[in-house]
Design a protein around this motif. Structure first.
Motif, PDB file in Angstrom:
ATOM      1  N   VAL A   1      -6.651  -3.323  -6.853  1.00 21.49           N
ATOM      2  CA  VAL A   1      -6.243  -2.168  -7.125  1.00 21.49           C
ATOM      3  C   VAL A   1      -6.730  -1.098  -8.309  1.00 21.49           C
ATOM      4  CG1 VAL A   1      -4.293  -2.204  -7.967  1.00 21.49           C
ATOM      5  CG2 VAL A   1      -4.521  -0.573  -6.120  1.00 21.49           C
TER       6      VAL A   1
ATOM      7  N   TRP B   1       1.436   2.024  -3.347  1.00 24.23           N
ATOM      8  CA  TRP B   1       0.124   2.598  -3.988  1.00 24.23           C
ATOM      9  C   TRP B   1       0.057   4.006  -3.625  1.00 24.23           C
ATOM     10  CZ3 TRP B   1      -3.214  -2.218  -2.521  1.00 24.23           C
ATOM     11  CH2 TRP B   1      -3.383  -3.399  -3.375  1.00 24.23           C
ATOM     12  N   GLN B   2       0.199   4.334  -2.787  1.00 27.29           N
ATOM     13  CA  GLN B   2      -0.194   6.072  -2.846  1.00 27.29           C
ATOM     14  C   GLN B   2       1.179   6.439  -2.668  1.00 27.29           C
ATOM     15  OE1 GLN B   2       0.715   4.907   1.744  1.00 27.29           O
ATOM     16  NE2 GLN B   2      -1.112   5.189   2.624  1.00 27.29           N
ATOM     17  N   ARG B   3       1.972   5.784  -3.322  1.00 19.32           N
ATOM     18  CA  ARG B   3       3.226   7.217  -3.959  1.00 19.32           C
ATOM     19  C   ARG B   3       2.654   6.968  -5.554  1.00 19.32           C
ATOM     20  NH1 ARG B   3       9.353   4.652  -3.629  1.00 19.32           N
ATOM     21  NH2 ARG B   3       9.422   5.967  -5.222  1.00 19.32           N
TER      22      ARG B   3
ATOM     23  N   VAL C   1      -9.089   7.005  -9.940  1.00 15.44           N
ATOM     24  CA  VAL C   1      -8.131   8.098  -8.750  1.00 15.44           C
ATOM     25  C   VAL C   1      -7.584   8.852 -10.424  1.00 15.44           C
ATOM     26  CG1 VAL C   1      -5.740   8.930  -7.725  1.00 15.44           C
ATOM     27  CG2 VAL C   1      -7.002   7.351  -6.679  1.00 15.44           C
TER      28      VAL C   1
ATOM     29  N   LYS D   1      -2.137  12.183  -9.099  1.00 15.48           N
ATOM     30  CA  LYS D   1      -2.202  13.499  -8.711  1.00 15.48           C
ATOM     31  C   LYS D   1      -1.749  14.617  -9.090  1.00 15.48           C
ATOM     32  CE  LYS D   1      -5.100  12.065  -4.917  1.00 15.48           C
ATOM     33  NZ  LYS D   1      -5.628  11.988  -3.647  1.00 15.48           N
TER      34      LYS D   1
ATOM     35  N   VAL E   1      -0.005   6.816  -6.311  1.00 15.89           N
ATOM     36  CA  VAL E   1      -1.555   7.841  -6.654  1.00 15.89           C
ATOM     37  C   VAL E   1      -0.872   9.246  -6.170  1.00 15.89           C
ATOM     38  CG1 VAL E   1      -3.621   8.739  -5.160  1.00 15.89           C
ATOM     39  CG2 VAL E   1      -2.817   6.119  -5.495  1.00 15.89           C
ATOM     40  N   VAL E   2       0.039   9.698  -6.129  1.00 13.86           N
ATOM     41  CA  VAL E   2       0.709  11.208  -5.266  1.00 13.86           C
ATOM     42  C   VAL E   2       1.238  11.495  -7.114  1.00 13.86           C
ATOM     43  CG1 VAL E   2       2.359  12.755  -4.775  1.00 13.86           C
ATOM     44  CG2 VAL E   2       1.170  10.927  -3.314  1.00 13.86           C
TER      45      VAL E   2
ATOM     46  N   LEU F   1      -7.612   2.971  -8.598  1.00 14.21           N
ATOM     47  CA  LEU F   1      -6.857   3.540  -8.994  1.00 14.21           C
ATOM     48  C   LEU F   1      -6.963   3.879 -10.762  1.00 14.21           C
ATOM     49  CD1 LEU F   1      -3.525   1.714  -9.193  1.00 14.21           C
ATOM     50  CD2 LEU F   1      -3.774   3.248  -8.143  1.00 14.21           C
TER      51      LEU F   1
ATOM     52  N   ILE G   1       1.217  -1.450   0.006  1.00 13.48           N
ATOM     53  CA  ILE G   1       0.300   0.451  -0.053  1.00 13.48           C
ATOM     54  C   ILE G   1       0.516   1.089  -0.154  1.00 13.48           C
ATOM     55  CG2 ILE G   1      -0.322   0.094   2.725  1.00 13.48           C
ATOM     56  CD1 ILE G   1      -3.481   0.502   1.782  1.00 13.48           C
ATOM     57  N   THR G   2       1.757   1.063   0.989  1.00 11.64           N
ATOM     58  CA  THR G   2       2.975   2.402   0.584  1.00 11.64           C
ATOM     59  C   THR G   2       3.663   2.446  -0.948  1.00 11.64           C
ATOM     60  OG1 THR G   2       5.046   1.210   1.263  1.00 11.64           O
ATOM     61  CG2 THR G   2       3.728   2.039   2.885  1.00 11.64           C
TER      62      THR G   2
END
Length: 166
Positions: free
Chosen positions: A64, A33-35, A71, A41, A37-38, A68, A30-31
């Protein structure tokens, strides 16, 4: 058999090859995936967003993928809303700079006042050629207003002697 996921901690996500994006999405981390997503964005139409799109379109759906996809859609909608608002501000600046009212400005660029109001509110964005037309009109009227102001100042000072102060 899938190859093991290789972490790329030191490299920004935007520089990862598509294979690393694919591996990261399959990893369950998940970390990471967060990168991703950032990065999406930050640039909804950028390289990472396109890579994620490619992976999501070519791979079987997995956990995911729906998130995504959402997102991507939301980031792009947010960007487009911001761009329309910025365009509306620019249109308003051009109109105000010209010194013309809404109806007169719309008429002089060949647009119905209701359509022009939509540009001002940001619900619709004008074409690039119409933006050029607006800028030219604004430039022309701003120049005329500046020239009139100079002439007015010259006329006011030409008829009267300058006061002397002791």
């Amino acid at each position: 058999m899938t190859r093991p996921y290789q972490r790329m901690d030191d490299t920004p996500v935007e520089f990862w090859p598509t294979a690393s994006i694919r591996d990261a999405l399959h990893s369950g981390d998940i970390t990471v995936w967060q990168r991703i997503v950032v990065a999406i964005k930050r640039d909804p139409y950028g390289r990472t967003a396109r890579q994620v799109e490619e992976v999501l379109n070519s791979a079987a759906p997995y956990g995911v993928s729906q998130a995504l996809t959402e997102v991507l859609v939301r980031a792009r909608n947010h960007l487009e809303n911001n761009e329309r608002a910025e365009t509306a501000r620019h249109v308003r600046i051009l109109m105000e700079r010209s010194g013309l009212g809404v109806e007169e400005f719309a008429s002089r660029i060949g647009v119905d006042p209701l359509d022009f109001s939509a540009y001002l509110s940001g619900t619709v964005s004008p074409t690039a050629s119409l933006m050029i037309r607006m800028r030219r009109l604004s430039d022309r009227f701003a120049k005329m207003r500046a020239q009139q102001a100079r002439e007015q100042t010259t006329q006011e000072t030409d008829g009267y002697p300058e006061p002397e102060y002791d």
